[in-house]
Design a protein around this motif. Structure first.
Motif, mmCIF file in Angstrom:
data_model
loop_
_atom_site.group_PDB
_atom_site.id
_atom_site.type_symbol
_atom_site.label_atom_id
_atom_site.label_comp_id
_atom_site.label_asym_id
_atom_site.label_seq_id
_atom_site.Cartn_x
_atom_site.Cartn_y
_atom_site.Cartn_z
ATOM 1 N N PRO A 133 0.421 2.732 -6.210
ATOM 2 C CA PRO A 133 1.487 3.665 -6.099
ATOM 3 C C PRO A 133 1.455 4.691 -5.065
ATOM 4 O O PRO A 133 2.406 5.107 -4.616
ATOM 5 C CB PRO A 133 0.884 4.631 -7.491
ATOM 6 C CG PRO A 133 0.170 3.635 -8.143
ATOM 7 C CD PRO A 133 -0.440 2.639 -6.977
ATOM 8 N N LEU A 134 0.243 5.187 -4.438
ATOM 9 C CA LEU A 134 0.403 5.811 -3.226
ATOM 10 C C LEU A 134 -0.637 5.300 -2.214
ATOM 11 O O LEU A 134 -1.521 4.348 -2.564
ATOM 12 C CB LEU A 134 -0.480 7.153 -3.669
ATOM 13 C CG LEU A 134 0.171 8.025 -4.485
ATOM 14 C CD1 LEU A 134 -0.586 9.364 -4.884
ATOM 15 C CD2 LEU A 134 1.721 8.453 -3.897
ATOM 16 N N SER A 135 -0.469 5.457 -1.048
ATOM 17 C CA SER A 135 -1.086 4.779 0.144
ATOM 18 C C SER A 135 -2.628 5.019 -0.061
ATOM 19 O O SER A 135 -3.082 6.186 0.054
ATOM 20 C CB SER A 135 -0.460 5.296 1.572
ATOM 21 O OG SER A 135 -1.574 4.414 2.579
ATOM 22 N N ARG A 136 -3.502 3.946 -0.431
ATOM 23 C CA ARG A 136 -4.913 4.209 -0.349
ATOM 24 C C ARG A 136 -5.634 3.867 1.123
ATOM 25 O O ARG A 136 -6.784 3.958 1.295
ATOM 26 C CB ARG A 136 -5.551 3.199 -1.162
ATOM 27 C CG ARG A 136 -5.170 4.111 -2.838
ATOM 28 C CD ARG A 136 -5.221 2.860 -3.869
ATOM 29 N NE ARG A 136 -6.622 2.434 -3.631
ATOM 30 C CZ ARG A 136 -7.076 1.474 -4.411
ATOM 31 N NH1 ARG A 136 -6.265 0.845 -5.295
ATOM 32 N NH2 ARG A 136 -8.348 0.985 -4.325
ATOM 33 N N ASP A 169 0.734 -1.342 0.078
ATOM 34 C CA ASP A 169 0.014 0.017 0.098
ATOM 35 C C ASP A 169 0.795 1.278 -0.026
ATOM 36 O O ASP A 169 0.817 1.586 0.873
ATOM 37 C CB ASP A 169 -0.968 0.059 1.007
ATOM 38 C CG ASP A 169 -1.957 1.112 1.024
ATOM 39 O OD1 ASP A 169 -2.526 1.463 0.021
ATOM 40 O OD2 ASP A 169 -2.274 1.737 2.286
ATOM 41 N N GLY A 170 1.430 1.656 -1.123
ATOM 42 C CA GLY A 170 2.082 2.778 -1.348
ATOM 43 C C GLY A 170 3.472 2.847 -0.545
ATOM 44 O O GLY A 170 3.811 3.995 0.027
ATOM 45 N N SER A 171 4.063 1.911 -0.389
ATOM 46 C CA SER A 171 5.539 1.835 0.425
ATOM 47 C C SER A 171 6.534 2.925 -0.063
ATOM 48 O O SER A 171 6.469 2.885 -1.471
ATOM 49 C CB SER A 171 6.050 0.464 0.601
ATOM 50 O OG SER A 171 5.164 -0.498 1.482
ATOM 51 N N VAL A 172 7.014 3.630 0.879
ATOM 52 C CA VAL A 172 8.311 4.369 0.227
ATOM 53 C C VAL A 172 9.592 3.904 0.653
ATOM 54 O O VAL A 172 10.582 4.775 0.438
ATOM 55 C CB VAL A 172 7.956 5.960 0.622
ATOM 56 C CG1 VAL A 172 6.925 6.438 0.218
ATOM 57 C CG2 VAL A 172 8.038 5.832 2.221
ATOM 58 N N ASP A 173 9.583 2.691 1.205
ATOM 59 C CA ASP A 173 10.876 2.098 1.450
ATOM 60 C C ASP A 173 11.220 0.897 0.549
ATOM 61 O O ASP A 173 10.858 1.046 -0.394
ATOM 62 C CB ASP A 173 10.950 1.466 2.890
ATOM 63 C CG ASP A 173 9.779 0.295 3.309
ATOM 64 O OD1 ASP A 173 9.168 0.041 2.180
ATOM 65 O OD2 ASP A 173 9.585 -0.057 4.396
#
Length: 224
Positions: free
Chosen positions: A55-58, A35-39
């Motif tokens: 792509p982005l956390s929903r 869910d939209g991880s940035v790591d």
């Protein structure tokens, strides 16, 4: 085609996701919802595992929706939810699939463990007990932990329930249980072990308060 599917949801769980994925036996279907991880969560998931990546956390609820939809489309007959941060002991959660032999919904209760749920932070334990008791009274069921993230469903009950209309956030959990309870679905529960240490993710106090208020609305809106 696999009869039973495991849906793993997580955001920014690079430290734990590989271990959680490895805990799922190969004879079970598996989908990971990122869910939209940035790591580096995506890099930690083996390439043979099916992944849905937002792509982005929903939101936590939206992640479940994506996973359940894929499992249902894949022909699953039983589906269980597993958290990518490893908070819930995987073996305990996976055993909920077998608990569906005589039920429609199987929940993993932290209060049925030997420690009686004392591993849960006290303020969350207090709120859980109060909201669970109120929901039991309102919905005509007898569960000890209606706020557990360990849960499994027969596929037909998900197909017959409009879960897509539920919240994309944490309130999804209560909405789907309340909706199925008032439909008269059969519930069961068994002990599940948890940890709140290390890389475990927890809802913030502010979001917990919002969740609690939302739960009260769900509880009084849904009844037999």
């Amino acid at each position: 085609m696999k009869d039973s599917y495991v849906v793993i949801v997580g955001r920014n769980v690079e430290a734990t996701i590989a271990k959680v994925v490895a805990s799922v036996p190969r004879d079970l279907g598996l989908v990971v919802v990122n869910d939209g991880s940035v790591d580096r969560t995506l890099e930690r998931i083996p390439p043979e595992v099916e992944v849905i990546s937002h792509p982005l956390s929903r939101g936590y609820g939206a992640a479940q929706k994506s996973g359940y939809r894929l499992a249902l489309d894949s022909g699953a007959k039983r589906i269980c939810l597993l958290h990518g941060d490893g908070q819930y002991h995987p073996a305990d959660v996976l055993s909920l699939l077998d608990a569906l032999d005589g039920s429609d919904v199987a929940l993993g209760s932290r209060f049925l463990c030997a420690d009686g749920g004392r591993v849960i932070p006290w303020w969350r334990r207090f709120a859980n007990r109060g909201l669970t008791g109120l929901a039991n009274w309102r919905w005509g069921i007898e569960m000890s932990d209606l706020h557990t993230g360990a849960r499994a469903f027969r596929a037909e009950v998900l197909r017959s329930f409009p879960f897509e209309a539920c919240s994309d956030d944490y309130l999804f959990d209560q909405q789907i249980l309340g909706g199925l309870a008032v439909q008269g679905k059969r519930f069961t529960e068994q002990a599940v072990s948890t940890t709140y240490e290390g890389d475990i993710q927890s809802i913030s106090p502010w979001n917990s308060m919002r969740y609690g208020v939302g739960c009260l609305r769900v509880i009084f809106a849904a009844r037999h």
